[in-house]
Design a protein around this motif. Structure first.
Motif, PDB file in Angstrom:
ATOM      1  N   TRP A  31      51.350  43.851  37.674  1.00  0.00           N
ATOM      2  CA  TRP A  31      50.455  44.388  36.663  1.00  0.00           C
ATOM      3  C   TRP A  31      50.878  45.729  36.215  1.00  0.00           C
ATOM      4  CZ3 TRP A  31      45.700  43.215  33.923  1.00  0.00           C
ATOM      5  CH2 TRP A  31      45.380  41.721  34.104  1.00  0.00           C
ATOM      6  N   PHE A 148      45.943  41.704  40.072  1.00  0.00           N
ATOM      7  CA  PHE A 148      44.827  42.574  39.635  1.00  0.00           C
ATOM      8  C   PHE A 148      43.936  43.059  40.502  1.00  0.00           C
ATOM      9  CE2 PHE A 148      40.639  42.999  37.693  1.00  0.00           C
ATOM     10  CZ  PHE A 148      41.047  43.911  36.496  1.00  0.00           C
ATOM     11  N   ARG A 164      41.959  40.604  30.166  1.00  0.00           N
ATOM     12  CA  ARG A 164      41.221  39.821  31.092  1.00  0.00           C
ATOM     13  C   ARG A 164      42.079  38.649  31.415  1.00  0.00           C
ATOM     14  NH1 ARG A 164      38.642  40.118  26.579  1.00  0.00           N
ATOM     15  NH2 ARG A 164      38.656  37.857  26.001  1.00  0.00           N
ATOM     16  N   GLN A 167      43.649  37.774  35.314  1.00  0.00           N
ATOM     17  CA  GLN A 167      42.940  38.681  36.476  1.00  0.00           C
ATOM     18  C   GLN A 167      42.653  38.094  37.574  1.00  0.00           C
ATOM     19  OE1 GLN A 167      39.469  40.690  35.329  1.00  0.00           O
ATOM     20  NE2 GLN A 167      40.681  41.916  33.451  1.00  0.00           N
TER      21      GLN A 167
END
Length: 192
Positions: A31, A148, A164, A167
């Motif tokens: 991420w 995440f 989103r 995730q």
């Protein structure tokens, strides 16, 4: 997530980038915290959020090798082969960066750049039509989160938009391979 929800997520992230904001997004590796790679103020905000010295370079992502050319005066011939034949994410450190925020370019004039092939980050770069900063979603000196769920609340609250998409993906990701290419033909592997 449905395709429609993913498309809406990418649209919201692109809008945030266009407004000079910071995003938290999934990449082809781990991420990342991102912003418009040409926005000096937004790049400075990432350094502040990460509590990172501004002389430590960050990389950027693009959706294609052709788009990469927009950010370099010239690309060594070997770079095209490395990009084409890479079997895992590959960040290239290349000389003579242009059209990027000055605080994103290293003191020697180089920049780290990676063509992403992962669906979400690739589509994000494609839709934004510009390079996007990609730096690990952690405070400098702390371990890089591999999913995440490992990202700290401080980082999540410090950005303007949290994507989103992906995730719930708990698979452990790894950073990219890093190779520095010089115009004189030198190749230096910085991370395997």
């Amino acid at each position: 997530m449905t395709q429609r929800e993913i498309a809406e997520d990418i649209k919201a992230a692109v809008q945030t980038l266009r407004q000079g904001g910071l995003i938290l997004y999934p990449t082809d590796t781990i991420w990342g915290i991102g912003c418009d790679a040409a926005n000096e103020k937004a790049v400075r905000r990432i350094f502040q959020l990460k509590r990172r010295e501004d002389n430590k370079a960050m990389i950027c992502l693009v959706d294609s090798a052709n788009r990469m050319q927009r950010y370099l005066r010239r690309v060594p011939d070997v770079a095209w082969d490395l990009i084409e034949y890479a079997d895992k994410p590959l960040t290239l450190i290349l000389d003579e960066a242009v059209n990027l925020a000055p605080n994103l370019i290293a003191e020697d004039g180089s920049v780290g750049i990676r063509v992403t092939h992962e669906n979400i980050s690739h589509e994000l770069c494609f839709r934004y039509e510009r390079a996007i900063v990609s730096t690990s979603a952690n405070i400098s000196g702390e371990p890089s989160p591999t999913c995440f769920a490992e990202i700290s609340a401080e980082i999540k609250h410090g950005v303007d938009y949290v994507m989103r998409s992906r995730q719930n993906d708990l698979s452990k990701s790894k950073p990219s391979q890093i190779i520095k290419l010089s115009y004189d033909g030198q190749i230096q592997i910085l991370r395997k």
